[in-house]
Scaffold this active site. Structure first.
Site, PDB file in Angstrom:
ATOM      1  N   GLU A  94     -28.905  -0.339   7.091  1.00  0.00           N
ATOM      2  CA  GLU A  94     -27.747   0.298   7.255  1.00  0.00           C
ATOM      3  C   GLU A  94     -26.547  -0.644   6.494  1.00  0.00           C
ATOM      4  O   GLU A  94     -27.042  -1.507   5.715  1.00  0.00           O
ATOM      5  CB  GLU A  94     -27.252   0.057   8.507  1.00  0.00           C
ATOM      6  CG  GLU A  94     -27.919   1.159   9.630  1.00  0.00           C
ATOM      7  CD  GLU A  94     -27.668   2.313   9.784  1.00  0.00           C
ATOM      8  OE1 GLU A  94     -26.916   2.883   8.798  1.00  0.00           O
ATOM      9  OE2 GLU A  94     -27.829   3.121  10.646  1.00  0.00           O
ATOM     10  N   ASN A 149     -23.759   7.328   5.051  1.00  0.00           N
ATOM     11  CA  ASN A 149     -23.051   5.995   5.165  1.00  0.00           C
ATOM     12  C   ASN A 149     -23.805   5.387   3.951  1.00  0.00           C
ATOM     13  O   ASN A 149     -23.561   4.126   3.578  1.00  0.00           O
ATOM     14  CB  ASN A 149     -23.023   5.430   6.338  1.00  0.00           C
ATOM     15  CG  ASN A 149     -24.401   4.882   6.815  1.00  0.00           C
ATOM     16  OD1 ASN A 149     -25.287   5.259   6.231  1.00  0.00           O
ATOM     17  ND2 ASN A 149     -24.543   4.401   7.971  1.00  0.00           N
ATOM     18  N   ASP A 201     -39.738   3.961   7.314  1.00  0.00           N
ATOM     19  CA  ASP A 201     -39.412   3.477   8.629  1.00  0.00           C
ATOM     20  C   ASP A 201     -39.844   4.201   9.777  1.00  0.00           C
ATOM     21  O   ASP A 201     -40.510   5.126   9.642  1.00  0.00           O
ATOM     22  CB  ASP A 201     -37.719   3.599   8.540  1.00  0.00           C
ATOM     23  CG  ASP A 201     -37.174   5.100   8.125  1.00  0.00           C
ATOM     24  OD1 ASP A 201     -38.123   6.012   7.977  1.00  0.00           O
ATOM     25  OD2 ASP A 201     -36.048   5.041   7.569  1.00  0.00           O
ATOM     26  N   HIS A 204     -26.964   4.800   3.565  1.00  0.00           N
ATOM     27  CA  HIS A 204     -28.208   3.879   4.018  1.00  0.00           C
ATOM     28  C   HIS A 204     -29.366   4.519   3.310  1.00  0.00           C
ATOM     29  O   HIS A 204     -29.626   5.758   2.952  1.00  0.00           O
ATOM     30  CB  HIS A 204     -28.451   3.910   5.437  1.00  0.00           C
ATOM     31  CG  HIS A 204     -28.803   5.236   6.291  1.00  0.00           C
ATOM     32  ND1 HIS A 204     -28.118   5.813   7.371  1.00  0.00           N
ATOM     33  CD2 HIS A 204     -30.119   5.897   6.274  1.00  0.00           C
ATOM     34  CE1 HIS A 204     -28.775   6.810   7.801  1.00  0.00           C
ATOM     35  NE2 HIS A 204     -29.970   6.792   7.200  1.00  0.00           N
TER      36      HIS A 204
HETATM   37  C1  GLP Z   1     -32.543   9.061   8.238  1.00  0.00           C
HETATM   38  C2  GLP Z   1     -33.794   8.335   7.481  1.00  0.00           C
HETATM   39  C3  GLP Z   1     -33.610   8.151   6.082  1.00  0.00           C
HETATM   40  C4  GLP Z   1     -33.046   9.358   5.553  1.00  0.00           C
HETATM   41  C5  GLP Z   1     -31.718   9.723   5.880  1.00  0.00           C
HETATM   42  C6  GLP Z   1     -31.354  11.054   5.574  1.00  0.00           C
HETATM   43  O1  GLP Z   1     -32.035   8.218   9.042  1.00  0.00           O
HETATM   44  N1  GLP Z   1     -34.116   7.092   8.073  1.00  0.00           N
HETATM   45  O2  GLP Z   1     -34.726   7.836   5.344  1.00  0.00           O
HETATM   46  O3  GLP Z   1     -33.146   9.543   4.102  1.00  0.00           O
HETATM   47  O4  GLP Z   1     -31.585   9.584   7.407  1.00  0.00           O
HETATM   48  O5  GLP Z   1     -31.604  11.939   6.200  1.00  0.00           O
HETATM   49  P1  GLP Z   1     -31.766  13.712   5.993  1.00  0.00           P
HETATM   50  O6  GLP Z   1     -32.755  13.675   4.830  1.00  0.00           O
HETATM   51  O7  GLP Z   1     -32.103  14.287   7.110  1.00  0.00           O
HETATM   52  O8  GLP Z   1     -30.386  13.942   5.434  1.00  0.00           O
END
Ligand code: GLP
Length: 244
Positions: A143, A136, A67, A138
């Site tokens: 989402e 959540n 992404d 995702h």
């Molecule tokens: C972000 C990214 C995801 C990631 C998630 C968790 O929004 N787009 O790819 O897995 O959130 O983030 P973190 O690893 O900082 O907990």
């Protein structure tokens, strides 16, 4: 589904890195799906360490990032392209032309999504996809409510996700409102998936994932239907309070 419990973040990062490095050694032209966020930083550090120590080569490997924020240039330190360069690409020998990250500055976002899907057509499905999980449920920026049939698309980020990601920005109003993400169908086409679970306040997401109900309301639940999924859990952060 394979489940690996690790004592802490370092062990989780090392375990995932060992498995991925093993795959790269077996198949030089591996197609890797790569995430951002806090979760994979230790994993990337392990890859870099191994590259420096053992010269594991990425010369023929290809990568497809999952992404990118819309409206952000790759030179912006908050962009996922910058993050990837900083944590991984500037340290290893992957060729620039083999690195794929959505263009956050594309004027024609739909066209950009279409082109990104062509990458899968050209270099085939991913061999290994590494994922983190959002509070959540995702994955990538898919989402809750995203179709399980989705391919690359534009996402309006939920308030919850923006608030969660605000820790990387000076303030909430600087967090982009939209992003381009690889779709759930493309993720499921990957031959193998590693899901890393770590981070304060992820207990609820992890519990919900474990209950196994496959629903578009909880995007990560789709992974239960994948034939080659390994979940690696950092036990030290499960059951910790949400310190977002
Ligand atoms: C972000 C990214 C995801 C990631 C998630 C968790 O929004 N787009 O790819 O897995 O959130 O983030 P973190 O690893 O900082 O907990």
């Amino acid at each position: 589904m394979k489940h690996i419990m690790t004592e802490n973040y370092e062990e989780m990062s090392r375990k995932v890195a060992e498995m991925v490095i093993g795959r790269i050694r077996e198949q030089g032209n591996l197609v890797l799906g790569l995430p951002t966020g806090n979760t994979p930083i230790g994993f990337y550090q392990e890859l870099v360490k191994d590259y420096k120590l053992n010269y594991t080569s990425y010369q023929h490997a290809r990568s497809i990032n999952i992404d990118e924020y819309i409206g952000m240039s790759g030179d912006d330190p908050k962009s996922y392209r910058y993050y990837m360069n900083h944590h991984l690409f500037m340290h290893i020998n992957m060729k620039k032309e083999n690195i794929h990250i959505p263009n956050g500055l594309a004027v024609d976002v739909e066209g950009e999504c279409f082109c990104y899907d062509q990458v899968f057509e050209e270099i085939g499905p991913m061999d290994v996809l590494i994922l983190g999980i959002g509070h959540n449920g995702h994955i990538g920026f898919n989402e809750p409510g995203t179709s399980f049939q989705s391919t690359t698309h534009k996402v309006e980020l939920t308030e919850e996700t923006r608030q969660m990601n605000a820790r990387h920005f000076k303030s909430l109003d600087r967090v982009p409102e939209a992003a381009i993400t690889m779709g759930l169908k493309s993720m499921m086409d990957s031959k193998e998936i590693f899901l890393m679970v770590t981070g304060d306040g992820k207990t609820e997401a992890y519990t919900q994932f474990l209950n196994g109900r496959v629903t578009e309301d909880f995007p990560a639940s789709i992974l239960h239907s994948h034939p080659n999924l390994t979940v690696i859990v950092d036990q030290s952060t499960i059951n910790t309070p949400d310190n977002r």
